[in-house]
Design a protein around this motif. Structure first.
Motif, PDB file in Angstrom:
ATOM      1  N   GLN A  81      26.371  47.333  -0.710  1.00 27.78           N
ATOM      2  CA  GLN A  81      26.875  48.700  -0.650  1.00 27.78           C
ATOM      3  C   GLN A  81      25.806  49.275   0.280  1.00 27.78           C
ATOM      4  N   MET A  82      26.122  49.732   1.306  1.00 23.58           N
ATOM      5  CA  MET A  82      25.187  50.469   2.391  1.00 23.58           C
ATOM      6  C   MET A  82      25.665  51.865   2.504  1.00 23.58           C
ATOM      7  N   ALA A  83      24.396  52.681   2.133  1.00 24.04           N
ATOM      8  CA  ALA A  83      24.300  54.390   2.432  1.00 24.04           C
ATOM      9  C   ALA A  83      23.166  54.619   3.523  1.00 24.04           C
ATOM     10  N   SER A  84      23.466  55.869   3.744  1.00 27.24           N
ATOM     11  CA  SER A  84      22.681  56.478   4.600  1.00 27.24           C
ATOM     12  C   SER A  84      22.345  55.832   5.863  1.00 27.24           C
ATOM     13  N   LEU A  85      23.505  55.257   6.214  1.00 33.25           N
ATOM     14  CA  LEU A  85      23.384  54.324   7.492  1.00 33.25           C
ATOM     15  C   LEU A  85      22.789  55.010   8.717  1.00 33.25           C
ATOM     16  N   LYS A  86      22.017  54.365   9.670  1.00 33.02           N
ATOM     17  CA  LYS A  86      21.511  54.566  10.602  1.00 33.02           C
ATOM     18  C   LYS A  86      22.028  53.820  11.828  1.00 33.02           C
ATOM     19  N   PRO A  87      21.855  54.288  12.912  1.00 33.01           N
ATOM     20  CA  PRO A  87      22.269  53.733  14.249  1.00 33.01           C
ATOM     21  C   PRO A  87      21.663  52.191  14.291  1.00 33.01           C
ATOM     22  N   GLU A  88      20.349  52.150  14.007  1.00 28.66           N
ATOM     23  CA  GLU A  88      19.883  51.046  14.138  1.00 28.66           C
ATOM     24  C   GLU A  88      20.335  49.682  13.084  1.00 28.66           C
ATOM     25  N   ASP A  89      20.962  50.362  12.331  1.00 30.88           N
ATOM     26  CA  ASP A  89      21.916  49.519  11.315  1.00 30.88           C
ATOM     27  C   ASP A  89      22.941  48.600  11.892  1.00 30.88           C
ATOM     28  N   THR A  90      23.315  49.008  13.144  1.00 37.50           N
ATOM     29  CA  THR A  90      24.288  48.536  13.924  1.00 37.50           C
ATOM     30  C   THR A  90      24.052  47.069  14.286  1.00 37.50           C
ATOM     31  N   ALA A  91      24.976  46.325  13.934  1.00 36.94           N
ATOM     32  CA  ALA A  91      24.767  44.753  14.166  1.00 36.94           C
ATOM     33  C   ALA A  91      25.871  43.808  13.702  1.00 36.94           C
ATOM     34  N   VAL A  92      25.865  42.581  13.990  1.00 37.91           N
ATOM     35  CA  VAL A  92      26.994  41.954  13.360  1.00 37.91           C
ATOM     36  C   VAL A  92      26.229  41.475  11.979  1.00 37.91           C
ATOM     37  N   TYR A  93      27.042  41.354  10.855  1.00 35.17           N
ATOM     38  CA  TYR A  93      26.337  40.996   9.655  1.00 35.17           C
ATOM     39  C   TYR A  93      26.953  39.966   8.957  1.00 35.17           C
ATOM     40  N   TYR A  94      26.171  38.886   8.556  1.00 31.42           N
ATOM     41  CA  TYR A  94      26.695  37.369   8.361  1.00 31.42           C
ATOM     42  C   TYR A  94      26.262  37.362   6.951  1.00 31.42           C
ATOM     43  N   CYS A  95      27.254  36.899   6.166  1.00 31.18           N
ATOM     44  CA  CYS A  95      27.299  36.339   4.541  1.00 31.18           C
ATOM     45  C   CYS A  95      26.725  35.078   4.874  1.00 31.18           C
ATOM     46  N   TYR A  96      25.765  34.643   3.720  1.00 35.61           N
ATOM     47  CA  TYR A  96      25.567  33.211   3.496  1.00 35.61           C
ATOM     48  C   TYR A  96      25.458  33.162   2.231  1.00 35.61           C
ATOM     49  N   TYR A  97      25.625  31.936   2.044  1.00 43.77           N
ATOM     50  CA  TYR A  97      25.430  31.021   0.536  1.00 43.77           C
ATOM     51  C   TYR A  97      24.633  29.850   0.557  1.00 43.77           C
TER      52      TYR A  97
END
Length: 114
Positions: A81-97
Motif C-alpha cells: 500500500q503506497m500513500a503520499s506518493l512522490k514523483p521520486e517514487d516513479t519506477a518499475v516495481y518488482y515483486c520478489y519471493y
C-alpha cells in the motif's frame, strides 16, 4: 519453480495512493520472504519493502511511514500500500519471493506525476 503475478501499476498524481499486489504460486515453502524492489531510469534497483512469512517487515528509509507492506500467507500474496506518493517514487516495481532461491515478478510501472 515459483511463479509471481503482479497487479498493474499505474499513473497517479503526487500525494495519491496506489496498491500493488503480488501472488506467488508453484513450489512455495511455508518459510519465505516476499517484498518489492524498484528501479528508476538510470538508477540501481533498490529494496522498497519486505515481509517475512512470520510478519517481520523492513522498509527503505525513503518510504518509511508512507508505504505499508502486508501479506496473506494462505493466499501466498503480498500487498504494498503506497500513500503520499512522490514523483521520486516513479519506477518499475518488482515483486520478489525468496526461500532457498529468489524469484522475480515481471515488473510493473508506477508513475507519479507532479
Amino acid at each position: 519453480q515459483v511463479q509471481l503475478v503482479e497487479s498493474e501499476g499505474g499513473l497517479v498524481q503526487a500525494g495519491g495512493s496506489l496498491r500493488l499486489t503480488c501472488a506467488a504460486s508453484g513450489n512455495t515453502r511455508s518459510i519465505n520472504i516476499m517484498g518489492w524492489y524498484r528501479q528508476a531510469p538510470g538508477k540501481q534497483r533498490e529494496l522498497v519493502a519486505s515481509i517475512s512469512s512470520g510478519g517481520n517487515t523492513n522498509y527503505a528509509d525513503s518510504v518509511q511511514g508512507r508505504f505499508t507492506i502486508s501479506r496473506d500467507n494462505v493466499k501466498n500474496t503480498v500487498y504494498l500500500q503506497m500513500a503520499s506518493l512522490k514523483p521520486e517514487d516513479t519506477a518499475v516495481y518488482y515483486c520478489y519471493y525468496h526461500d532457498i532461491l529468489t524469484y522475480w515478478g515481471q515488473g510493473t510501472q508506477v508513475t507519479v506525476s507532479s
